[in-house]
Design a protein around this motif. Structure first.
Motif, mmCIF file in Angstrom:
data_model
loop_
_atom_site.group_PDB
_atom_site.id
_atom_site.type_symbol
_atom_site.label_atom_id
_atom_site.label_comp_id
_atom_site.label_asym_id
_atom_site.label_seq_id
_atom_site.Cartn_x
_atom_site.Cartn_y
_atom_site.Cartn_z
ATOM 1 N N LEU A 187 0.812 -1.211 0.000
ATOM 2 C CA LEU A 187 0.000 0.000 0.000
ATOM 3 C C LEU A 187 0.849 1.266 0.000
ATOM 4 C CD1 LEU A 187 -2.717 1.492 0.290
ATOM 5 C CD2 LEU A 187 -2.537 1.145 2.773
ATOM 6 N N VAL A 191 0.215 4.891 -1.926
ATOM 7 C CA VAL A 191 -0.092 6.146 -1.236
ATOM 8 C C VAL A 191 0.927 7.214 -1.619
ATOM 9 C CG1 VAL A 191 -0.213 7.262 1.032
ATOM 10 C CG2 VAL A 191 -1.271 5.023 0.678
ATOM 11 N N ASN A 233 -7.252 -0.470 -1.261
ATOM 12 C CA ASN A 233 -5.998 0.289 -1.362
ATOM 13 C C ASN A 233 -6.177 1.550 -2.206
ATOM 14 O OD1 ASN A 233 -4.704 -1.598 0.194
ATOM 15 N ND2 ASN A 233 -3.591 -2.554 -1.495
ATOM 16 N N VAL A 236 -7.934 4.175 -0.135
ATOM 17 C CA VAL A 236 -6.985 4.816 0.782
ATOM 18 C C VAL A 236 -6.110 5.810 0.020
ATOM 19 C CG1 VAL A 236 -5.028 4.435 2.334
ATOM 20 C CG2 VAL A 236 -6.988 2.871 2.376
ATOM 21 N N VAL A 239 -7.919 8.978 -0.682
ATOM 22 C CA VAL A 239 -7.932 9.917 0.453
ATOM 23 C C VAL A 239 -6.618 10.700 0.494
ATOM 24 C CG1 VAL A 239 -7.994 10.091 2.954
ATOM 25 C CG2 VAL A 239 -9.541 8.515 1.778
#
Length: 739
Positions: A187, A191, A233, A236, A239
């Motif tokens: 992940l 990100v 994932n 996330v 976000v």
């Protein structure tokens, strides 16, 4: 387009067996030439990006904002044009923040401002090299790095303080991290990718998102985790993307309007309007201060909108050299992947970089709004990765399967033919080059065919043929690229940098050498000024060609001469000045002379007069446009108000606001006239007319003789009017003038 002896082949092509995933190279297996080759490419790029940099004109618009950011942390955060925080630039401030921090540490100057931009440009090459190497090996990575380093428009923009250099670095970093997430299923890299694209958004707003659909789609399709986990994932990462994208706009909206500068480029002074309007759909659809489409409006900088735009006379020599080969390599590579597993990293990389290239191509080709040639630098990482990675796949297939023996030679032949076409467009420029490219590529193709099945020592002859093909493929872009630092071509107009000779006729002339290198008014070497190939009036054309835009010629002109380059108006339906000298000059003082490469320059006599009679005012002067304000800010180091912004459509100054500033003694001097676009200050709006009438009624006109000027007008004029220069006058206002 890579070494035939690459130690990490992706596949051995057979009719029935699908190609396996590329093996992971064991530690220490890099060929001895790989690191020296990368270092050599980085050194070459550093020379191209920095040679004679102090003699190049930067965009005074951003130079002024960086200077203001070194004088005021508030200006640094908001991206204000002036240290008094009246108006921001029409972009989010991340690139300005980076350059501003460098100038706070090392002092304000060309090198101090450009140091971080040169470093991130080199880092982009390293990122693309590392990403390609992980999938296709060292040979492919070397070719990709070389192609990226020598892309002409990339060299031009990496020598300028526009935000695109940082934008491409962040997007390339985001793509590389996403590929890593696809490979290892974790992940954190995903990100990190989202954060990179969010910061790219805060560098140039929606342009930072162009490649994002391809990046997230490839992860959703090819990443190792189960589908539900991949979706979670991505949520996330979404976000993280939202937070890293909208933190600045949210922070701005939390500050009361009276306590923050007007957000330049917006219609209501808010960052949200800037996101959705001028820097959003307005770029694609036109309007919102972006002009009205390909053949006119802002789009005219790059020619008429359409699928063939990137191959036209203006953009062809800047970016299109290897687009045909990259396309063939991408399609061929995907076919070669065949029935590989869903998680195959090679196919994922082809889809990502191919999607990156297609999305950027379509966006830039079809954009009806403002479309500067240097926007196309965002295509370069995708083209480079496809040429390196896809090229090595074609080479391996060329050697392994007779059915593929024609694909690589065809791609190389098309590349050479297109290079010849591009070079022949530049009449009289390096006329020896296109025959040399044709001969070398022909010999390289013959060598490939003769030594296709070579083994033993004869493999070296095959490798030499591959190297010759690479040299022939990049020779044209390299010549264009070198023209910029060498001064033999390239249009370093600050607002519209390009490489190579003049071959097109967008606003301000064609890209590169010759007349009309600029774009919008606002500084830089050899701006439009009615140049040979601009669309403006011929009035003052020759003088404008010499003097350029405000700050034209990198400040080579003495103060006062800039205002003589009248250059006329933009023709074709009232579009922005394309062949006009722009809004140079403040009340006849002109915007010649000044700080040279910083893109600055205003009449020293005028600046001295204003400083002497500033009488404690917060702002030295209020002018109609950000271009004129930027010149004065850079030249004087004092805050200057831009009442109507970059395009002349901002409603930053109202009569009530003006009266308030005058009453408080924060502003004494206002320049009226000399506006650009839309018929003058404020685009001829009711607000600007109200301000103009009040100033003329209550202010005291300052005689030009009081500050030593003999000129009677500013350079350039509003679009779509007559070819006469707009008159400009400076008025003095005191608190007693406010009823």
């Amino acid at each position: 387009m890579t070494s035939a002896t690459d130690p990490h082949p992706h596949t051995t092509v057979t009719p029935d067996v699908p190609p396996p995933a590329p093996p992971v190279a064991p530690p220490g297996s890099a060929p001895r030439w790989s690191l020296p080759a990368l270092i050599a490419i980085l050194i070459l790029a550093a020379v191209l990006y920095s040679w004679n940099l102090s003699g190049s004109s930067l965009n005074s618009f951003y130079s002024a904002a960086v200077l203001s950011g070194t004088q005021s942390w508030k200006a640094w955060f908001f991206g204000s044009l002036d240290a008094g925080n009246f108006l921001t630039v029409d972009k989010p401030p991340f690139a300005l923040m980076v350059m501003g921090l460098s100038c706070r540490v090392f002092g304000y100057g060309t090198w101090q401002m450009m140091l971080p931009m040169v470093l991130v440009a080199l880092a982009t090459i390293w990122i693309v090299h590392a990403s390609v190497k992980r999938v296709w090996g060292h040979g492919a990575a070397t070719v990709a790095a070389l192609v990226l380093a020598l892309t002409p428009i990339t060299v031009a923009i990496n020598r300028d303080n526009n935000p695109d250099t940082l934008l491409v670095f962040l997007m390339a970093g985001g793509a590389a991290l996403a590929l890593r997430a696809v490979h290892n299923g974790r992940l954190l890299p995903l990100v990190g990718s989202a954060v990179c694209f969010g910061l790219a958004f805060n560098t140039k707003m929606l342009q930072g998102y162009i490649a994002l659909p391809a990046v997230f789609a490839v992860y959703l399709y090819a990443a190792k985790p189960k589908l539900v986990k991949r979706v979670v994932n991505l949520l996330v990462a979404g976000v993280a993307l939202a937070v890293s994208s909208f933190w600045w706009a949210a922070a701005v909206s939390l500050v009361p309007a009276d306590d923050r500068p007007y957000i330049g480029g917006s219609s209501d002074g808010t960052a949200w309007d800037l996101i959705m309007g001028y820097n959003g759909l307005g770029r694609i659809l036109g309007g919102e201060g972006n002009g009205g489409g390909g053949g006119g409006g802002g789009g005219g900088f790059s020619g008429t909108a359409g699928l063939g735009r990137l191959f036209n006379d203006i953009l062809g020599g800047q970016i299109s050299w290897l687009i045909p080969f990259a396309t063939i390599a991408c399609v061929g590579g995907l076919v070669l992947c065949g029935r590989a597993p869903r998680t195959d990293l090679t196919r994922a990389a082809l889809l990502l970089w191919g999607g990156w290239t297609v999305l950027h191509y379509l966006t830039f080709a079809m954009a009806e709004g403002t479309m500067h040639p240097y926007y196309t630098t965002a295509l370069a990482p995708g083209i480079a990765a496809l040429c390196g990675g896809g090229g090595v796949m074609l080479l391996r297939a060329f050697r392994a399967d007779k059915r593929w023996a024609w694909v690589l030679p065809t791609g190389l032949g098309i590349t050479a033919v297109w290079a010849v076409v591009l070079l022949r467009r530049a009449s009289g420029w390096n006329t020896w080059l296109w025959p040399a490219i044709a001969v070398v590529m022909l010999l390289a193709i013959v060598g490939l065919l003769v030594f296709r099945s070579a083994s033993g020592t004869r493999v070296r002859l095959l490798a030499a043929s591959v190297v010759a093909a690479v040299v022939a493929a990049v020779a044209g872009p390299a010549a264009y690229a070198w023209s910029v630092p060498s001064g033999s071509g390239g249009g370093m107009g600050g607002t519209n940098p390009t490489a190579g000779p003049s071959t097109g006729s967008g606003f301000g002339g064609g890209p590169g050498g010759g007349g009309g290198r600029g774009g919008f008014p606002g500084g830089g070497t050899g701006g439009p000024g009615g140049a040979q190939q601009g669309r403006g009036s011929q009035a003052g054309g020759q003088q404008g060609q010499n003097d350029g835009l405000p700050g034209g010629g990198g400040g080579r002109l003495p103060g006062g001469q800039g205002g003589q380059a009248s250059g006329g108006n933009a023709g074709t339906g009232g579009t922005p000045p394309g062949g006009s000298g722009g809004n140079a000059g403040t009340a006849g003082g002109g915007m010649g002379g000044g700080r040279g490469g910083m893109g600055g320059g205003a009449s020293s006599e005028l600046v001295a007069y204003l400083e002497k009679h500033q009488d404690g005012a917060k702002w030295l002067l209020a002018v109609s446009s950000s271009q004129s304000a930027a010149q004065l800010i850079v030249s004087s180091g004092e805050p200057v108000i831009s009442m109507w912004g970059w395009s002349g459509s901002d409603k930053a100054m109202t009569l009530a606001r003006l009266k308030e500033l005058v009453k408080k003694g924060e502003l004494h001097y206002i320049q009226l006239g000399g506006g650009v676009m839309g018929g003058g200050p404020g685009g001829g709006s009711d607000v600007s007319s109200e301000v103009t009438q009040w100033v003329q009624k209550n202010g005291t006109a300052v005689k030009e003789s009081e500050y030593g000027s003999t000129s009677t007008s500013t350079s350039g004029s509003g679009a779509g009017t007559s070819s006469q220069s707009n008159q400009s006058t400076i008025y003095r206002l005191d608190p007693s003038d406010v009823s």
